[in-house]
Design a protein around this motif. Structure first.
Motif, PDB file in Angstrom:
ATOM      1  N   MET A   1       0.859  -1.172   0.000  1.00  0.00           N
ATOM      2  CA  MET A   1       0.000   0.000   0.000  1.00  0.00           C
ATOM      3  C   MET A   1       0.905   1.235   0.000  1.00  0.00           C
ATOM      4  N   LEU A   2       0.474   2.244  -0.705  1.00  0.00           N
ATOM      5  CA  LEU A   2       1.186   3.513  -0.739  1.00  0.00           C
ATOM      6  C   LEU A   2       0.486   4.482   0.201  1.00  0.00           C
ATOM      7  N   TYR A   3       1.250   5.032   1.141  1.00  0.00           N
ATOM      8  CA  TYR A   3       0.757   6.006   2.102  1.00  0.00           C
ATOM      9  C   TYR A   3       1.415   7.346   1.792  1.00  0.00           C
ATOM     10  N   VAL A   4       0.597   8.365   1.551  1.00  0.00           N
ATOM     11  CA  VAL A   4       1.103   9.673   1.153  1.00  0.00           C
ATOM     12  C   VAL A   4       0.657  10.725   2.166  1.00  0.00           C
ATOM     13  N   TYR A   5       1.623  11.486   2.641  1.00  0.00           N
ATOM     14  CA  TYR A   5       1.303  12.669   3.448  1.00  0.00           C
ATOM     15  C   TYR A   5       1.610  13.882   2.583  1.00  0.00           C
ATOM     16  N   VAL A   6       0.630  14.722   2.345  1.00  0.00           N
ATOM     17  CA  VAL A   6       0.829  15.910   1.515  1.00  0.00           C
ATOM     18  C   VAL A   6       1.320  17.036   2.412  1.00  0.00           C
ATOM     19  N   GLY A   7       2.518  17.503   2.125  1.00  0.00           N
ATOM     20  CA  GLY A   7       3.113  18.586   2.884  1.00  0.00           C
ATOM     21  C   GLY A   7       4.628  18.454   2.899  1.00  0.00           C
ATOM     22  N   LYS A   8       5.288  19.491   3.410  1.00  0.00           N
ATOM     23  CA  LYS A   8       6.748  19.522   3.503  1.00  0.00           C
ATOM     24  C   LYS A   8       7.160  19.473   4.962  1.00  0.00           C
ATOM     25  N   PHE A   9       8.351  18.916   5.186  1.00  0.00           N
ATOM     26  CA  PHE A   9       8.921  18.860   6.528  1.00  0.00           C
ATOM     27  C   PHE A   9      10.183  19.695   6.582  1.00  0.00           C
ATOM     28  N   MET A  10      10.473  20.234   7.750  1.00  0.00           N
ATOM     29  CA  MET A  10      11.764  20.885   7.976  1.00  0.00           C
ATOM     30  C   MET A  10      12.788  19.755   8.014  1.00  0.00           C
ATOM     31  N   SER A  11      13.610  19.671   6.994  1.00  0.00           N
ATOM     32  CA  SER A  11      14.495  18.511   6.862  1.00  0.00           C
ATOM     33  C   SER A  11      15.478  18.384   8.022  1.00  0.00           C
ATOM     34  N   ASN A  12      15.882  19.491   8.620  1.00  0.00           N
ATOM     35  CA  ASN A  12      16.829  19.397   9.730  1.00  0.00           C
ATOM     36  C   ASN A  12      16.159  18.945  11.025  1.00  0.00           C
ATOM     37  N   GLU A  13      14.826  18.862  11.026  1.00  0.00           N
ATOM     38  CA  GLU A  13      14.095  18.401  12.207  1.00  0.00           C
ATOM     39  C   GLU A  13      13.523  17.006  12.029  1.00  0.00           C
ATOM     40  N   CYS A  14      13.832  16.364  10.916  1.00  0.00           N
ATOM     41  CA  CYS A  14      13.309  15.028  10.650  1.00  0.00           C
ATOM     42  C   CYS A  14      14.274  13.970  11.177  1.00  0.00           C
ATOM     43  N   PRO A  15      13.741  12.816  11.553  1.00  0.00           N
ATOM     44  CA  PRO A  15      14.619  11.727  11.998  1.00  0.00           C
ATOM     45  C   PRO A  15      15.345  11.104  10.812  1.00  0.00           C
ATOM     46  N   LYS A  16      16.296  10.254  11.119  1.00  0.00           N
ATOM     47  CA  LYS A  16      17.040   9.575  10.051  1.00  0.00           C
ATOM     48  C   LYS A  16      16.187   8.560   9.309  1.00  0.00           C
ATOM     49  N   THR A  17      14.977   8.345   9.773  1.00  0.00           N
ATOM     50  CA  THR A  17      14.062   7.444   9.068  1.00  0.00           C
ATOM     51  C   THR A  17      13.345   8.170   7.936  1.00  0.00           C
ATOM     52  N   TYR A  18      13.666   9.445   7.713  1.00  0.00           N
ATOM     53  CA  TYR A  18      13.114  10.216   6.591  1.00  0.00           C
ATOM     54  C   TYR A  18      14.211  10.398   5.562  1.00  0.00           C
ATOM     55  N   ILE A  19      14.024   9.824   4.387  1.00  0.00           N
ATOM     56  CA  ILE A  19      15.014   9.966   3.320  1.00  0.00           C
ATOM     57  C   ILE A  19      14.605  11.159   2.474  1.00  0.00           C
ATOM     58  N   LYS A  20      15.231  12.279   2.753  1.00  0.00           N
ATOM     59  CA  LYS A  20      14.890  13.527   2.066  1.00  0.00           C
ATOM     60  C   LYS A  20      15.645  13.687   0.758  1.00  0.00           C
ATOM     61  N   ASP A  21      16.832  13.109   0.666  1.00  0.00           N
ATOM     62  CA  ASP A  21      17.683  13.251  -0.515  1.00  0.00           C
ATOM     63  C   ASP A  21      18.004  11.862  -1.057  1.00  0.00           C
ATOM     64  N   SER A  22      17.207  11.403  -2.011  1.00  0.00           N
ATOM     65  CA  SER A  22      17.373  10.047  -2.544  1.00  0.00           C
ATOM     66  C   SER A  22      18.718   9.849  -3.221  1.00  0.00           C
ATOM     67  N   ASP A  23      19.219  10.862  -3.902  1.00  0.00           N
ATOM     68  CA  ASP A  23      20.515  10.716  -4.571  1.00  0.00           C
ATOM     69  C   ASP A  23      21.612  10.420  -3.555  1.00  0.00           C
ATOM     70  N   ALA A  24      21.685  11.221  -2.505  1.00  0.00           N
ATOM     71  CA  ALA A  24      22.719  11.031  -1.485  1.00  0.00           C
ATOM     72  C   ALA A  24      22.533   9.698  -0.768  1.00  0.00           C
ATOM     73  N   ALA A  25      21.283   9.360  -0.438  1.00  0.00           N
ATOM     74  CA  ALA A  25      21.021   8.102   0.265  1.00  0.00           C
ATOM     75  C   ALA A  25      21.416   6.909  -0.601  1.00  0.00           C
ATOM     76  N   PHE A  26      20.999   6.917  -1.858  1.00  0.00           N
ATOM     77  CA  PHE A  26      21.324   5.815  -2.762  1.00  0.00           C
ATOM     78  C   PHE A  26      22.835   5.673  -2.905  1.00  0.00           C
ATOM     79  N   ASN A  27      23.515   6.782  -3.147  1.00  0.00           N
ATOM     80  CA  ASN A  27      24.960   6.730  -3.360  1.00  0.00           C
ATOM     81  C   ASN A  27      25.704   6.250  -2.120  1.00  0.00           C
ATOM     82  N   SER A  28      25.142   6.479  -0.926  1.00  0.00           N
ATOM     83  CA  SER A  28      25.767   6.036   0.320  1.00  0.00           C
ATOM     84  C   SER A  28      25.433   4.586   0.664  1.00  0.00           C
ATOM     85  N   LEU A  29      24.249   4.136   0.287  1.00  0.00           N
ATOM     86  CA  LEU A  29      23.739   2.855   0.768  1.00  0.00           C
ATOM     87  C   LEU A  29      23.709   1.744  -0.265  1.00  0.00           C
TER      88      LEU A  29
END
Length: 179
Positions: A1-29
């Protein structure tokens, strides 16, 4: 199932369980075993390129490239198949990746934020999206568009990540990496 929350988060206040930058995450992981049939399908259909046997990609536009040089859409969708228990920034998925995302969400629970209105050309049969803003379930591209436009996603306000009741168990599989 796809769960979507419409809105933006302050990226510096998000936990590490939020992948805000897919390029950086992919290249690291990235792991070589991620280059399976799903990755081959995405690279072929989204990036219009071919996955070579040595893990490189043959692009008609860029020549032979590394897997780190594929599109952000392909990277995000490859991670969604391989990394679970995180929330993705859906803004990293271009219009050309939504059909694949909906297909993938039939097999995996995927949670994401979204702050733009994608142009979904094809809605796969039996695809369901749950909007976390109001718990509504959506069954077609038309319903998706109407719901998305009806939610206040253009206010410019940032939302509190922790105020959302995420329907998946959030797990940080990589506690030492910040993406």
């Amino acid at each position: 199932m796809l769960y979507v929350y419409v809105g933006k988060f302050m990226s510096n206040e998000c936990p590490k369980t939020y992948i805000k930058d897919s390029d950086a995450a992919f290249n690291s992981l990235y792991k070589k075993d991620w280059l399976d049939f799903w990755a081959e399908y995405l690279i072929k259909n989204i990036d219009k390129s071919d996955l070579l046997s040595n893990g490189f990609i043959s692009s008609p536009y860029l020549g032979t490239i590394s897997v780190e040089d594929i599109s952000g859409t392909a990277k995000t969708l490859i991670m969604m198949k391989n990394i679970h228990g995180v929330v993705y920034n859906g803004d990293c998925i271009g219009d050309n990746g939504w059909e694949a995302l909906l297909v993938l969400s039939k097999h995996y629970d995927i949670a994401m934020s979204l702050s733009y209105c994608p142009n979904i050309e094809r809605w796969p049969n039996n695809s369901i999206v749950t909007f976390l803003n109001d718990s509504s379930k959506i069954y077609s591209a038309k319903e998706f568009l109407i719901k998305l436009l009806g939610l206040d996603n253009d206010s410019g306000e940032f939302h509190d990540f922790y105020s959302i009741i995420w329907p998946i168990k959030l797990v940080n599989p990589y506690p030492d990496i910040d993406f």
